[in-house]
Design an enzyme around this catalytic site. Structure first.
Site, PDB file in Angstrom:
ATOM      1  N   CYS A 166      28.498  59.305 -66.624  1.00 53.53           N
ATOM      2  CA  CYS A 166      27.880  58.244 -67.419  1.00 53.53           C
ATOM      3  C   CYS A 166      28.879  57.357 -68.148  1.00 53.53           C
ATOM      4  CB  CYS A 166      26.915  58.863 -68.411  1.00 53.53           C
ATOM      5  SG  CYS A 166      25.707  59.894 -67.601  1.00 53.53           S
ATOM      6  N   ARG A 218      21.993  64.586 -72.243  1.00 51.15           N
ATOM      7  CA  ARG A 218      23.350  65.068 -71.950  1.00 51.15           C
ATOM      8  C   ARG A 218      23.247  66.174 -70.917  1.00 51.15           C
ATOM      9  NH1 ARG A 218      24.622  67.446 -77.417  1.00 51.15           N
ATOM     10  NH2 ARG A 218      22.378  67.609 -77.174  1.00 51.15           N
ATOM     11  N   GLY A 243      40.141  65.442 -77.372  1.00 54.84           N
ATOM     12  CA  GLY A 243      40.296  66.236 -76.147  1.00 54.84           C
ATOM     13  C   GLY A 243      41.092  65.479 -75.107  1.00 54.84           C
ATOM     14  N   PHE A 245      30.654  63.736 -81.814  1.00 53.65           N
ATOM     15  CA  PHE A 245      31.520  62.974 -80.906  1.00 53.65           C
ATOM     16  C   PHE A 245      32.838  62.566 -81.554  1.00 53.65           C
ATOM     17  CE2 PHE A 245      29.455  62.306 -76.791  1.00 53.65           C
ATOM     18  CZ  PHE A 245      28.366  63.121 -77.034  1.00 53.65           C
ATOM     19  N   LEU A 246      33.330  63.474 -82.386  1.00 49.43           N
ATOM     20  CA  LEU A 246      34.660  63.273 -82.969  1.00 49.43           C
ATOM     21  C   LEU A 246      35.574  64.438 -82.596  1.00 49.43           C
ATOM     22  CD1 LEU A 246      33.953  61.821 -86.557  1.00 49.43           C
ATOM     23  CD2 LEU A 246      34.933  60.644 -84.581  1.00 49.43           C
ATOM     24  N   HIS A 247      35.299  65.074 -81.458  1.00 45.82           N
ATOM     25  CA  HIS A 247      36.188  66.140 -80.994  1.00 45.82           C
ATOM     26  C   HIS A 247      37.249  65.533 -80.094  1.00 45.82           C
ATOM     27  CE1 HIS A 247      33.577  69.111 -82.676  1.00 45.82           C
ATOM     28  NE2 HIS A 247      32.554  68.543 -82.064  1.00 45.82           N
ATOM     29  N   LYS A 280      31.206  55.169 -65.900  1.00 47.48           N
ATOM     30  CA  LYS A 280      30.435  54.181 -65.130  1.00 47.48           C
ATOM     31  C   LYS A 280      29.820  53.129 -66.067  1.00 47.48           C
ATOM     32  CE  LYS A 280      26.277  55.766 -63.753  1.00 47.48           C
ATOM     33  NZ  LYS A 280      25.198  55.012 -64.379  1.00 47.48           N
TER      34      LYS A 280
HETATM   35  C1  UGA Z   1      26.227  61.086 -71.975  1.00 44.41           C
HETATM   36  C2  UGA Z   1      25.479  60.806 -73.286  1.00 44.41           C
HETATM   37  O1  UGA Z   1      25.898  61.713 -74.309  1.00 44.41           O
HETATM   38  C3  UGA Z   1      23.969  60.915 -73.097  1.00 44.41           C
HETATM   39  O2  UGA Z   1      23.277  60.562 -74.298  1.00 44.41           O
HETATM   40  C4  UGA Z   1      23.547  59.969 -71.964  1.00 44.41           C
HETATM   41  O3  UGA Z   1      22.154  60.064 -71.706  1.00 44.41           O
HETATM   42  C5  UGA Z   1      24.309  60.332 -70.701  1.00 44.41           C
HETATM   43  O4  UGA Z   1      25.715  60.214 -70.960  1.00 44.41           O
HETATM   44  C6  UGA Z   1      23.860  59.389 -69.613  1.00 44.41           C
HETATM   45  O5  UGA Z   1      24.080  58.176 -69.744  1.00 44.41           O
HETATM   46  O6  UGA Z   1      23.156  59.816 -68.692  1.00 44.41           O
HETATM   47  P1  UGA Z   1      26.993  63.306 -70.669  1.00 44.41           P
HETATM   48  O7  UGA Z   1      27.814  62.391 -69.816  1.00 44.41           O
HETATM   49  O8  UGA Z   1      26.146  64.334 -70.025  1.00 44.41           O
HETATM   50  O9  UGA Z   1      26.008  62.437 -71.624  1.00 44.41           O
HETATM   51  O10 UGA Z   1      27.995  64.088 -71.592  1.00 44.41           O
HETATM   52  P2  UGA Z   1      28.523  64.067 -73.104  1.00 44.41           P
HETATM   53  O11 UGA Z   1      28.139  65.333 -73.751  1.00 44.41           O
HETATM   54  O12 UGA Z   1      28.137  62.822 -73.778  1.00 44.41           O
HETATM   55  O13 UGA Z   1      30.100  64.101 -72.859  1.00 44.41           O
HETATM   56  C7  UGA Z   1      30.776  63.045 -72.161  1.00 44.41           C
HETATM   57  C8  UGA Z   1      32.251  63.252 -72.172  1.00 44.41           C
HETATM   58  O14 UGA Z   1      32.783  63.057 -73.480  1.00 44.41           O
HETATM   59  C9  UGA Z   1      32.715  64.648 -71.750  1.00 44.41           C
HETATM   60  O15 UGA Z   1      33.842  64.515 -70.925  1.00 44.41           O
HETATM   61  C10 UGA Z   1      33.088  65.330 -73.062  1.00 44.41           C
HETATM   62  O16 UGA Z   1      34.047  66.329 -72.925  1.00 44.41           O
HETATM   63  C11 UGA Z   1      33.606  64.148 -73.842  1.00 44.41           C
HETATM   64  N1  UGA Z   1      33.523  64.339 -75.306  1.00 44.41           N
HETATM   65  C12 UGA Z   1      32.330  64.375 -75.933  1.00 44.41           C
HETATM   66  C13 UGA Z   1      34.704  64.460 -76.041  1.00 44.41           C
HETATM   67  O17 UGA Z   1      35.818  64.427 -75.486  1.00 44.41           O
HETATM   68  N2  UGA Z   1      34.615  64.603 -77.395  1.00 44.41           N
HETATM   69  C14 UGA Z   1      33.408  64.630 -78.047  1.00 44.41           C
HETATM   70  O18 UGA Z   1      33.405  64.751 -79.300  1.00 44.41           O
HETATM   71  C15 UGA Z   1      32.241  64.538 -77.292  1.00 44.41           C
END
Ligand code: UGA
Length: 435
Positions: free
Chosen positions: A263, A154, A256, A252-254, A266
């Protein structure tokens, strides 16, 4: 072991640096000489907490090198990682594999002795077969195995995710390659990190399925949040109530403003294409793509209706622009849709983000980028919290109130509590919380 890492983007740089920190000798290779020059003078092109220090330490200890010249590093390498970009191809949602195939061709002409070629880039099912075919064709005598080893990093937490992963996935039929991969990840193996050895196509699919599942989880809770608003419930309590069930899990249950980043958008699109082409449609993933895109656009409407249905001539303070905290990444950030729609509706925007204003400046027009949160809030008619950076979690609310023209707050990340805000004299709305 000796490692060559092709591509010094996010994944290549973090993975290469962490492998060096494990004690391997790593050369990170990129065609972009200005990038390599910058890295060699200690500048890190991305914002990732802890990375600069880790790069410096490993460079100083002669374990980490940066070069535009692939030849020596690949000749000597036990493993060559392909960590180049796979952007969405224009027009059809497919992953653009031209960089991966170009890397495969270059590697083919250079490898000496048994070499493991590892795809770290997120690639559609079957790409490993294609990489293998390219190498065989370019260099029929090459002694190699192609392995899929997806990353699960992440942004903002990438070093920790690399060093303390939930699992490592290795996709190959070659025993010899598995041994090389186990040796590379030995520090994790000693920590009892599960290493899943599977076939290459399965490994490639695991990556897409993981990201798509997380996108589904987020989108599901976002829709539940909308329902909570309508029926007088609280989505944070729903998340906790379902997340404590181990089969569901609390992460991942927040709720927003919708997921963004480089990622999930795409990879969900690419997976959908893979499904369509295999004649195995993924209707859930398709809905998630659609629901999430609509949600990002709808967030501006939420602000407008909170402002009584009209923001013409109003000034709006936005805190947070990056798609999530601890990154400067603006790709597919909800803030982009929010800003453009609010501007279309006649509002002026004052914004602050601790890291992403440089990037945002390339994308957003007519936004006043401010020196800090309070500077953005000054003389604004409403404060909108878009990204949950830590520094926004404990704002001096008295000061916020005195700086705002009207004490209105839209909290798209639920970092404040409704009661707490109304007790302090704010008119406050958030996501999925009727109380
Ligand atoms: C994501 C995956 O979590 C990684 O495991 C993966 O390696 C990566 O993609 C990738 O394919 O390279 P990342 O995009 O850096 O990582 O970010 P995340 O922390 O997963 O968040 C993604 C989006 O979901 C953000 O916009 C975040 O705000 C949103 N999100 C996440 C929520 O709205 N609620 C949540 O509970 C969690």
């Amino acid at each position: 072991m000796r490692v060559a890492m092709i591509g010094t983007g996010y994944v290549g740089l973090v993975s290469g640096t962490c492998f060096a920190d494990f004690g391997h000798i790593v050369t990170c290779i990129d065609k972009d000489s200005s990038k390599i020059d910058a890295l060699n003078s200690g500048e890190i092109p991305i914002y990732e907490p802890g990375l600069q220090e880790l790069v410096a330490e490993n460079v100083a200890n002669d374990r980490l090198f940066f070069s535009t010249d692939a030849s020596d590093a690949i000749k000597q390498a036990d493993a060559v990682f392909i960590a180049v970009g796979t952007p969405t191809r224009r027009g059809d949602g497919h992953a653009d594999l031209s960089y991966v195939y170009a890397a495969a061709e270059e590697i083919a002409g250079l490898i000496e002795g048994f070499t493991v070629i590892v795809t770290k880039s997120t690639v559609p099912v079957g790409t490993g077969d294609e990489v293998e075919a390219i190498i065989k064709k370019t260099n029929p005598d090459a002694n190699f195995a192609v392995v899929s080893n997806p990353e699960f990093l992440r942004e903002g937490a990438a070093i920790n995710d690399f060093k303390r992963p939930d699992r490592v996935v290795v996709g190959t039929d070659s025993e010899e390659a598995v041994e090389v991969m186990r040796e590379l990840y030995r520090p994790l193996y000693l920590n009892e990190t599960p290493i899943i050895v599977t076939r290459r196509r399965t490994s490639e699919l695991i990556k897409y399925a993981a990201n798509a599942f997380l996108a589904v989880k987020i989108t599901f809770i976002n829709e539940i949040a909308d329902l909570c608003e309508k029926v007088g419930a609280n989505v944070q309590e729903v998340s906790r109530g379902i997340g404590l069930d181990n089969r569901i899990g609390s992460k991942f249950l927040h709720a927003g403003p919708g997921y963004g980043g480089s990622c999930f958008p795409k990879d969900t699109l690419a997976l959908s294409r893979i499904g369509t082409e295999a004649n195995s449609p993924l209707k859930i993933v398709d809905s998630v793509i659609e629901v999430n895109a609509a949600r990002k656009r709808r967030m501006a409407d939420k602000v407008i209706s909170f402002m009584g249905g009209d923001v013409k001539g109003k000034t709006i303070a936005l805190l947070g622009l990056a798609f999530k905290p601890n990154t400067d990444d603006m790709r597919d950030a909800p803030s982009i849709d929010i800003v453009s729609k609010l501007q279309e509706a006649g509002a002026s925007i004052r914004a602050y983000d601790p890291a992403a204003m440089g990037e945002a400046g390339h994308i957003m027009k007519d936004v006043l980028f401010c020196d800090g949160p309070y500077h953005a809030i000054e003389n604004s008619d409403v404060l909108v919290i878009v990204t949950e950076w830590d520094q926004f979690r404990a704002l001096d609310l008295e000061r916020v109130k005195s700086l705002l023209n009207t004490p209105k707050v839209v909290d798209l990340r639920n970092i404040y509590k409704p009661d707490y805000m109304s007790e302090r004299g704010f008119e406050y709305t958030s996501i999925g919380r009727a109380y």
